[in-house]
Structures are given as structure tokens and as C-alpha cells.
Design an enzyme around this catalytic site. Sequence first.
Site, PDB file in Angstrom:
ATOM      1  N   CYS A 126       0.816  -1.219   0.000  1.00 36.47           N
ATOM      2  CA  CYS A 126       0.000   0.000   0.000  1.00 36.47           C
ATOM      3  C   CYS A 126       0.844   1.261   0.000  1.00 36.47           C
ATOM      4  O   CYS A 126       0.330   2.351  -0.270  1.00 36.47           O
ATOM      5  CB  CYS A 126      -0.947   0.003   1.197  1.00 36.47           C
ATOM      6  SG  CYS A 126      -0.125   0.178   2.794  1.00 36.47           S
ATOM      7  N   CYS A 161     -10.984 -15.505  10.095  1.00 37.96           N
ATOM      8  CA  CYS A 161     -11.643 -14.820   8.972  1.00 37.96           C
ATOM      9  C   CYS A 161     -10.769 -14.884   7.726  1.00 37.96           C
ATOM     10  O   CYS A 161     -11.260 -14.828   6.609  1.00 37.96           O
ATOM     11  CB  CYS A 161     -11.987 -13.376   9.327  1.00 37.96           C
ATOM     12  SG  CYS A 161     -10.654 -12.184   9.085  1.00 37.96           S
ATOM     13  N   ASN A 188       8.947   5.760   0.900  1.00 38.29           N
ATOM     14  CA  ASN A 188       7.602   6.338   0.777  1.00 38.29           C
ATOM     15  C   ASN A 188       6.777   6.162   2.048  1.00 38.29           C
ATOM     16  O   ASN A 188       5.551   6.132   2.011  1.00 38.29           O
ATOM     17  CB  ASN A 188       6.853   5.714  -0.405  1.00 38.29           C
ATOM     18  CG  ASN A 188       5.774   6.642  -0.955  1.00 38.29           C
ATOM     19  OD1 ASN A 188       5.915   7.860  -0.905  1.00 38.29           O
ATOM     20  ND2 ASN A 188       4.713   6.068  -1.476  1.00 38.29           N
ATOM     21  N   VAL A 245       5.734  10.335   2.727  1.00 37.68           N
ATOM     22  CA  VAL A 245       4.966  10.961   1.650  1.00 37.68           C
ATOM     23  C   VAL A 245       3.766  10.095   1.270  1.00 37.68           C
ATOM     24  O   VAL A 245       2.675  10.606   1.021  1.00 37.68           O
ATOM     25  CB  VAL A 245       5.874  11.214   0.426  1.00 37.68           C
ATOM     26  CG1 VAL A 245       5.052  11.732  -0.754  1.00 37.68           C
ATOM     27  CG2 VAL A 245       6.966  12.218   0.781  1.00 37.68           C
ATOM     28  N   ASP A 303      12.524   7.808  16.953  1.00 36.42           N
ATOM     29  CA  ASP A 303      13.314   7.095  17.953  1.00 36.42           C
ATOM     30  C   ASP A 303      14.818   7.250  17.721  1.00 36.42           C
ATOM     31  O   ASP A 303      15.610   7.084  18.650  1.00 36.42           O
ATOM     32  CB  ASP A 303      12.976   5.599  17.925  1.00 36.42           C
ATOM     33  CG  ASP A 303      11.618   5.301  18.549  1.00 36.42           C
ATOM     34  OD1 ASP A 303      11.223   6.050  19.454  1.00 36.42           O
ATOM     35  OD2 ASP A 303      10.976   4.331  18.133  1.00 36.42           O
ATOM     36  N   MET A 336     -17.746 -15.586   9.279  1.00 32.05           N
ATOM     37  CA  MET A 336     -16.959 -14.368   9.517  1.00 32.05           C
ATOM     38  C   MET A 336     -15.698 -14.675  10.310  1.00 32.05           C
ATOM     39  O   MET A 336     -15.150 -13.801  10.976  1.00 32.05           O
ATOM     40  CB  MET A 336     -17.818 -13.314  10.214  1.00 32.05           C
ATOM     41  CG  MET A 336     -18.643 -13.824  11.362  1.00 32.05           C
ATOM     42  SD  MET A 336     -19.964 -12.659  11.799  1.00 32.05           S
ATOM     43  CE  MET A 336     -20.868 -13.633  13.004  1.00 32.05           C
ATOM     44  N   GLU A 341     -18.185 -15.427  22.230  1.00 32.29           N
ATOM     45  CA  GLU A 341     -18.103 -14.207  23.030  1.00 32.29           C
ATOM     46  C   GLU A 341     -17.608 -14.419  24.459  1.00 32.29           C
ATOM     47  O   GLU A 341     -16.996 -13.538  25.045  1.00 32.29           O
ATOM     48  CB  GLU A 341     -19.486 -13.551  23.110  1.00 32.29           C
ATOM     49  CG  GLU A 341     -20.050 -13.117  21.785  1.00 32.29           C
ATOM     50  CD  GLU A 341     -21.501 -12.689  21.914  1.00 32.29           C
ATOM     51  OE1 GLU A 341     -21.757 -11.473  21.896  1.00 32.29           O
ATOM     52  OE2 GLU A 341     -22.368 -13.570  22.054  1.00 32.29           O
TER      53      GLU A 341
END
Length: 1342
Positions: free
Chosen positions: A78, A118, A272, A275, A371, A1051, A1274
Site C-alpha cells: 500500500c 476470517c 515512501n 509521503v 526514535d 466471519m 463471546e
Amino acid sequence: MSFALNGPSELLFYVNGRKVLEKNADPEIMLLSYLRKKLHLTGTKYGCGGGGCGACTVMISRYDPGTKKIRHYSANACLLSICSLYGAAVTTVEGIGNTKTRIHPVQERIAKFHGTQCGFCSPGMVMSLYSLLRNISKPSMDQLMEALAGNLCRCTGYRPIVDACKTFCKATDCCQSKQNGICCLDQEENKLLNSEQENGACEKLFQEEEFLPLDPTQEFIFPPELMIVAEKELKRTRVFYGERITWISPVTLRDLLEVKAKYPDAPIVMGNTTVGPDMKLKGIFPSVIISPDGIAELNAVNYIDNGLTIGAGCSLAQLKDILTNMVLELPEEKTQTYQALLKHLKTLAGSQIRNVASLGGNIISRHSTSDLNPLLAVGNCTLNLASKDGKRQIPLNDQFLMRARNSDLKPEEILVSVNIPCSRKWEFVSAFRQAPRQQNALAIVNSGMRVLFEENTNIIRDICIFYGGIGSTTVCAKKFCQKLTGRAWNEDMLGEACRLILDEIFLPASAPGGMVEYKRSLIVSFFFKFYLEVLQNLKIMNPSLCPCLPPECGSVLEDFHSKHYESVLRYQKVDTKQSPQDPIGRPIMHLSGINHATGEAIYCDDMPAYDQELFLAFVTSSRAHAKIVSIDTSEALKLPGVVDVLTGKDLQDVNSFRDFLENEELIATEEVFSVGQLVCAVMADSDVKAKLAARLVKIEYCDLEPLILTIEDAIQHNSFYEPERKIEYGDVDEAFKTVDQILEGEIHIGGQEHFYMETQSMLVVPYGEHKEMDVYVSTQHPKLAQDIVASILRVPSNKIMCHVKRVGGAFGGKVSTTGILAAITAFAANRTGCPVRCILERGEDILITGGRHPYLGKYKVGFMNDGRIMALDIVHYANGGFRLDESIFVIEMGLLKLDNAYKIPNLRCRGLACKTNLPSNTAFRGFGYPQAALITESCITKVAAQSGLPPEKIRMINMYKEMDETFYKQEINASNLIKCWNECMAISSYYARKAMVDDFNKKNYWKKKGIALIPMKFPIGLGSVAAGQAGALVHIYLDGSVLVTHCGIEMGQGVHTKMIQVVSRELGMPMDNIHLRGTSTETIPNANASGGSAVADLNGMALQDACQILLKRLKPIISKNPHGTWKEWAQEAFNQSISLSATGYFRGYEYEMDWGKGEGHPFTYFVYGTACSEVEIDCLTGDHKNIRTDIVMDVGCSINPALDIGQIEGAFIQGVGLYTLEELKYSPEGILYTLGPEQYKIPSFCDIPSEFNVSFLPPSEVAHTLYSSKGLGESAFFLGSSVFFALHDAILAARQDRGFSGVFTLNSPLTPEKIRMACEDKFTKMIPKDEPGSYVPWNICI
């Protein structure tokens, strides 16, 4: 010059061994987009767009003609512009293996170790590990964990991924001395296993001997063409032209300097990583980007007697390797700075970022949280600059870091290299940082510190200290250092130094980033650590210079006590009488596991583009409560490619949905009630254009009062949703008159972002005929999406078909808001007649969708001196946001579950949902229970503190007995609760370890350990009978194969796998004969939302019903030919005109709850469990380590132990996130700051316990459920609170050491800030305190 040529350069690179030639490469196109849209390689996923989650990880390979070596490294697709890939070979998850040819051992092991749920993050995990193995075939555990640190997973809890990866590691931690044939690392583990095996437990979820071996000779070779190009191609500047950006790649230093002279304002881009995110997330597009490629001077490394000179183009990963080698080669006294830099490089970002981010970029960007810059500054580093006019050198000092004109680069200059001097004898350099998470997180505060002594003395000759994260730049304590020069390094100096440094390093109360008092405390805490480190080193060099460190201070300088990850998993054995072909109870791999790991699993945005497809982007409100004065879409509509802009007025009288209360608008028309509320939707022929146009829509607002953001605001303005819920049991007022002690308190629990890895995604395809429409959407509730779409289009529901193949994580966050987004997308598709795709960016998703409700619990508890709680009066407030959504239901469930494991004879509880100007909060795993139970457990802990009794004793005294009654008068058999408690206490060796914790705490003042044992009673119920109904459809084909469909959404929980196991058992056929395509309203109508831990239970019952109907029909045929095959039986049934298709149905469980009387039978059954967690904290920084967790669960009879253990571990780690890490931060104006993984930290690999053990109770019968199984999605979430209370225990020990006694309150999440500030000491007393109300805080507690 070559770069001035008119024509664009041709881009050459390889992807998965195939040549790619791009004649018109656009610099704005990132590799991720190119792979997915141009090459249709959708295995690489979009997760955040900023390099923070690792979902888009690929491997980049480059050939260096100088060294004749090939470098393989992981990177975030990305962030990589395709223009930066000239001469590179890219390998994606599809390239290393697939089901059509062969799968790679990495893919196989992650899948078969049950390391996918998932599956959305799995390709990134695979590629991070694969890249590591291409460089190191037998990595160490440290190298493994370092390689995975840049990858996030929201489902698995990480343990199975670590276990899979460990199979590739070399064993280095064993002493090689096997007593009785048992490895030293396994002795304790084997003792536990042996005892459990006697009780009918299993511990292996996989068979390692079946795995494919790793064979490096079978990997892709580096393309020979790229080697030839690198060796022989004429060095010539490459230029790529886009619509907005020109990308220039000089290949010689001379060309670089000429380009920079011509474009002095152009940024120089290597990795990159600065930017790229600015372009993606902030919309900042420089007109020219300069990206040097292969310039020798920028990558050169030279060592001379007094230090290193490192090229500014070296990546941080290369810098780490260089410094590691120098530390091994040089005397320790020369490597102080290098060792300090290495300490920070290990935790700086993830490996994908370190592999591409450059040393020079890190220095020049001068981020205040850098850092490296504080260490480079204290190390007296110098910067070698060059321009067309010549070379010069400047120091990397405070003036440079403040961008002072005379100490900065000139616009036409570039940084060529950095000189990093060696340290000297009697010189000590240290690095310190504290971040929200130990790995892959920007520092809250960091520091570089250096001191030089007069030879053979403790007299300070020179001292230098820099801090990052304190202000807008890295700051130097210059006056402080001047005053300390000439002083002796002793206790007198320390006290004065702390006061001096606080006087000089000023941080205003309203400073950006907040946490002001915490940051002030870190300033002195870091210096105290430095003081002790130096004292220890002086003692080693000359024992006469200073006294020995006090024993209790020794642990300050030690890392947390932990070992590499270990786990013991104990689950139920299958009955020996069970048929080997019957899969129920067996640890079957998730049936999509291999496809997850190969990238072949298809998610919504992976679907191929349709002809004339449009993209939709939303415009959201920037104000929390305001009137919309005007909406100007003219500039957006002028943009080429933009088709239309939808506003609320376009929807007219369909701008609401009948099932939503208070006539809530889908798109705001006249008034907005929250930042992030939908205001417009832009359609364009590309996603880039749609998002750009969305930024061009101009909205004028007029702010309105009141602005209600917090629960306290809502209470003040009486802003609540109706109805208020209340229950009273026993005689509370009378009980308070008879108790020995009464205690009042409150606790605040912060919200939580779902952070499912796949953002909200939908694709709507209209058909011209009969107004039909296909809606492909990532949702838990297709029926709701169908209903809202039908409503907004004014067509019957039978024209709208919603399809869900799988969902990349949901946790409750893909229900109502998803339906709204899908409806607006459908409206756009209907309006234009074109297919429309809408995929939210991560920041948009977080902003729009809301999350877990923040809670405030206020209580009054009455108890006896022996710890018996006799009365509890409690009020719950939940911050619901601007729309009702599920808030009342959350409040109801929270009230009904607040008792957790305890019988409280007299109880009064009320619950109110607050209406505020925040995004609407919604369902989230646990649904009110994690907040409500924490309030109760906090109350229990305070009772223990007040009564002077151990918390575990208070819990045991008040725990439900075997047969009992809840406060809403439902009968309960709590025998398995008591079994879980006793079993967990035994296998965790609780009392022995508690004694060891106490012993550790007596010997250590600045480090403390804590241990906690927390029980859990989680009721299963859906709020009505109708909410529990489910349907299923089973087809048997003439070849004997079976197609299954049901209501449940896959899911990550493995429901489809379990359903195929059910059909396999019921029909007595192999699982390979059964297929399940997905979920659709076309096949099963009127399905309920998937959630509530009941999806497998309900849909399994429906499938069981369908199978039994089929078997009843086929019984005569099977009885006549009992040894026949399903193919024969199906053919005979067809010949006899017997239907081979059946629908199954389950009507739901009985439900009864009368809120007027406060009593009923709202739950079908209860899940029980207990967790014991041990932690260690650093009292000076608030940092902590999860050392060990033992979980014992009552699961009834597990249908699939592998999936069930995965659900338990994943829920537990998500709970750890809620209670200790994840923090939503809002401005006083209601603007959410935490919009992505850079600001919002979910648990990572570093947050899982070093030892993580999960055990099941032996099988037990459960009435009314599928095969006596229990829903586990859950329940284990709340067990994450065992870490919260272990931290509480450690903090209590610290406070007692410091003379603080009595009850104290800790709010959730228990972040490093809260831990540190609760461990009050002489340093926290020093820091300036700001009077509340005297300033405007940066953020507020919502």
C-alpha cells in the site's frame, strides 16, 4: 540532462516470475492497487492503507550489481509506488503457492495449525514469514517475532500463528540436557499433559509429521533479465508522468543533485513511508517526487577509527545489520551509541517499514517521535550534505532538529551520508522509549542520553540529553546539561537533576497528544533509569567510584522476565465408540484455511470489476452538532470522471427506514448530530476520483448547542434513550442496614473499535429487468441490508438479493450501519443504472461505524467483615451516540449479566443509554457483558481491599452454588462454574505462584508482578424466540454430492466448517462430499443476524432437521440396499420421484423476560470459565508484560475443538485489548483522533502471554443444544479482564511499598499511562499538576 526528456520512461519489473512492462506508469498508483486492479491478484489485501496492519505484505527482491547479491525483503504494497519498482521482482501470496498447482509449506502450516479464522490477514502473515525464510531458512524465535511484528490479526489471538511459524525455527533455547529423555523446556508441560491424558484429554490439534518440508530449491529464481539490466543497462534518469505527480528517479549522484537544483521543493522519497501516507490519508500530493535508485554514494558504508559513515539511502533494516556487525567486532566501550540505536531499531515500526524506510528519511523528516534522532543527536553525529554547488557538513544537533535556518539543509541540498562516531572510554549512551504497545507503535516519549566522565572518576565532563514526543520537535535539555557538568554522579545530583530537567522541559497542559502528566513523569523516570545504568557501569569499571546498587533497584535495568512462547492445549477426546468417519468432536481445519493462506479466498472487494462500474465515496460531517447551512457540490462535479453527488434531498421521503426509531435519516439533510455522520455520497468512474471529489464538496455549518459528548454531559442534560431498564431483587434498603461495611465507587470503561481487518465493503449490481438487484455485501445480517435496500428503492424484498460468501471479521460491527451504507450504494446504482462499488477506507470506517459502548458504572455495596456481599445498588450508563441502534438491548444484556459468577441476595440495578453527539455505538462481541462484568469485578476487588481479604476468597465466598437462582429468578446449575474455578486454580498452581509473586515483589521496588484468578458465567440468549429461528436447505445430487445452505454468516468463527461436520454426521457421508457456497437471501429467506454465540447452534439445528427429513424419505431405499453408496441411493430416489431437497427449520429457544416484574427466563444456558493471568509491570514507565495465562472452559461437548480453542483465544486477546490497550481519543469538539492503526493500537504478537494454556472441562450434557455443544464466540472475551486485575494486583503491591493503603480506582483501559500514574512515587510527586478547568484538554474521556 536525461531527466529532461519529453517522453516517459518505460517501467520494468516482475511479478511472480512474469515480466511487467508499463509504458505510462502513474506515480500515484501504489503496488497494492496495481496488483489488485491491473493484474487481478487479489490475495494481497487492503487493510489500512498506511503500512500499519501488514495485510498487504509482499516480498520485494532486488539484485545489487556491486555485491552480486540478491536481497529479499517484506514490504507494504500500500506504500510502494509502482514507479519505485524498476528492476525489482515482486512476489505475492499467489506466487508462492496455490491449490491449482502446489501449496507452499508456509501456507500449509499456517492453515493446518488453525492459524486462520476470517482469513483476511492470512496472506500478509504468510508473506512476512516467507520473506524471512527466503533469507534465513532456520530463523530463531527472536527473528521470527521481529518479522511478524508488523502484522495484525483481530481473530486468532496469534497463538496458532506463532505455533505454525515455530516449526520453521531452529531450537536454540534448550540446554541440550535431556533428563529422562525430556527436554528441559517441556518438563513442566509434560507433567500437565500426562495428568490430563489420564482424564481423557487430547493436546495435539495437528500432525506435524504430515507437513510438507521447506525446500529452498523450489522457490522462484530471481529473473535473469533483471540481473542483466542491473549489470549492463546505461545509467539514465527515469521519469514517470502522472496527472498530478511527476516521478523522477536519478541513478547517479550527479543527476540527483541536478534534479534537486531544478526542483528544490520536491521531496526525496526512498521508502515512501512519510509521503505515501500523506498522499493516501491527508490528500497531500507534491507535484514532483525525486526517488533516487541505486546511487552508490547513498548506500555506502565506511568505517574509520572514530566511527561509521552510513549512506542516507540505507534502509533501517540495513542499518540494523550494519550496527549489529559493528557491535560484534568492536570493543564495547566504542559501541555505546550503536547498542542504543539497536535497542530502538528492534521495536521501531514493523519489519515491512524498516525494510524500505531510509536512515536519511528518518533524520530529515524530524518527526517529534523519531526514535533515532535523539540518539543520533546525543551521539554527536554529523550530516554530510551535497548540492550542485559543493559539499558541506552540519551537526545533527538541537538547532538542526528545530529546523533553524542556519543549521538546516538548503532546499537544493540532499543528505548523502551520516557520520556516527564511536563512543569513548568513560562514555555511556542509553536509549529509552515508552509506547502504547511494545512493538510497531510510535513512542509516547523517547530519549537519548549520553554522559562522559573525567577519566577514572564519577565527575561529569560532558552530558547530553534529548527527548522526543514532548513537543513539536525533538528537544534538548541544554541548560540542564550545562548545570550538571562538573558534578559528581551520585544521589545528591539525582534529586537536583530531576527538578532541573522538569523546569527546563516544559509541556503545556493542553499539549497535542494529551497524557501531559504521564509524559512529565517519563521525563524524570527515564533519567532515573539512566542514572542507575550509569551507576552500574561505573561500578564495573571502578568499584571504588560508587556504592553498589540497592538490591531492590537492580530489576529497573532488567528486561521483563519472560520466555519464548509456549502453549498447552487440552481438549476432549472423542469417544472410542464413535465412528472414525464421524467428524463431530474432532479438530477439523477451517475448510477455507488453505484458501485463506493462498489468497484464493474471495472477499467482497476481490470480486472482478463489472463493465461501467462506478465507485462511491462518502462525505461525512466534520461537526458534532450543527445545522447544515449549505452544501456546494459544484467543484466536485467539475472533476472529470465524476458522475453524480447524492445528498439527503435526493432521497426525499425514502431517507429513513421503518425499523429505525425516531425517524432517523440515512443521510443528514438539515442537521448533523455527530462527526462522521453521512452527508453526501459521490459517484465516479474510479475510487481515486470519487475520494478526490468527496474532498471537494464544501459544506457550511452553524454550530448548535448543547454539545453532548460524554456520559457526564448526558447526565447533566438528562439526555437518555427510552426506556430505562431496572431490576430489583430482595430487599436492598433493609440489607444495607444490617451489613458491617458499606463502600461506594465508580469505574469508567472506555469504548472499543471493532477493527475487523476487512473494512465495510459492498458491490451493488442492478439489472434492467423487473428492478432486480444483486447486493454483494460484507455483513452479518443480509436480511436487514435487503430490507433497507428494498425500502429505499421502493421495491419488494423479492427483487433484492443479498449475497455473502464470507466476511473478513465483524464482531458485531457489520449489521445496521452496513445496511445503511449498502442502501445508499444501491440507490446510487439504481439512479445511474450502473454497478456501484463502495469500500471504506480504514479511517472512514472507524469514523462512521461506531463501536463498543463506553460505560460508567456507579455502585454502592454492603458486605460483612468475612467478605459476604449482602447488598448491591448499581447504575450502568452507556454512551450510545447519536442514533439508538442497539443501545437499549446492550443495556438490557449488561444488566442481566452483571452478576457474573456471584449470588448477590439483595440487588438493585438500573441501566440508561445516553444520547450523545458521537457516532452511534453498536453491537460488539460480548454485547454489554464485558463492561457490566468488569464493573462487578471491580466492586469485588474493592471489597477485598477494604476487608483485608484476598480477592480470590471474596470471589469464592460469593460464587453461585451448584443449584441456585439468578436475580431475575432463572434457575441455574453452577456446578461447572465451580469445576472451572477449581481446575484453573490447580493447573495454574495459583497459590504457589502467588507466593512467588509476593516474594518477587518484596525484593523489587521498581518492578512488580501481579496475579489474578477471574471466573466467568456467560448466559446465552438472543432476546426473543424469533431472534433464534434459523433455516437451512440441503440438496442431494444424483452423483451423491450434497450442497448445503443455511442462515449463518462465515466471519471467521468457522460456522460453515461446523455445519458441514453436522451434515456429515447426520447423513453419514464424508465431509468431502459436502459443499457450502455461501449465504444468500435468495436461498434462505428472513434470516436473523449472525451473532450472540449461537450461529452454529441454531443453524446446526436447522440443518439437522433438513437431514432428518431427507433420511426419513430415503429410509426405505437405504434399508433395501444398506451397503450401497449415496450415488446409488440418490439415483434410486430420483427414479422413484422422491425429492432430494429439503428445507430445515429451527424455531428458536424459549425466551421469557418481564421487565416490569424484573424476572423471567431470558437465557437458554450458561457458559462457564475461569482464567488465571500473571503480569509484570515497570512502575517507572507503566509498561507491562503478560507472562502467563491459563484458561479453563466449560464447552459442553465441543463440535470442533480446534475452532473452539481459536474462538476462546481470539476472544481473550480481544478482551486484553479492551481492558489494557485500546483507547479511543476524542477532542473536546467531538473529533475522533484515533482513525487507524498508527493511533489506535489493537493487540499484536507482543501482547500475547509468553505462556498461554487453554483447557476444556470433560464433556457434559447440555439440554436443548446441538450435540450438547455451547456457543463460545463471546464468552472468553471477559476473561481478558484477568490481565486487568493482575495489573491491579501489581499496582497494589507498588502502592503498598510506597505507603499508600486503602481502596483505589483503576479505569479501563489500563494503559501504560494509567499504570504509571497509579504507581505514585517520589517522581510523580515532583511533576507539576494542572488544575482541571484551568485549560482546554487535548482529549476528553467519553
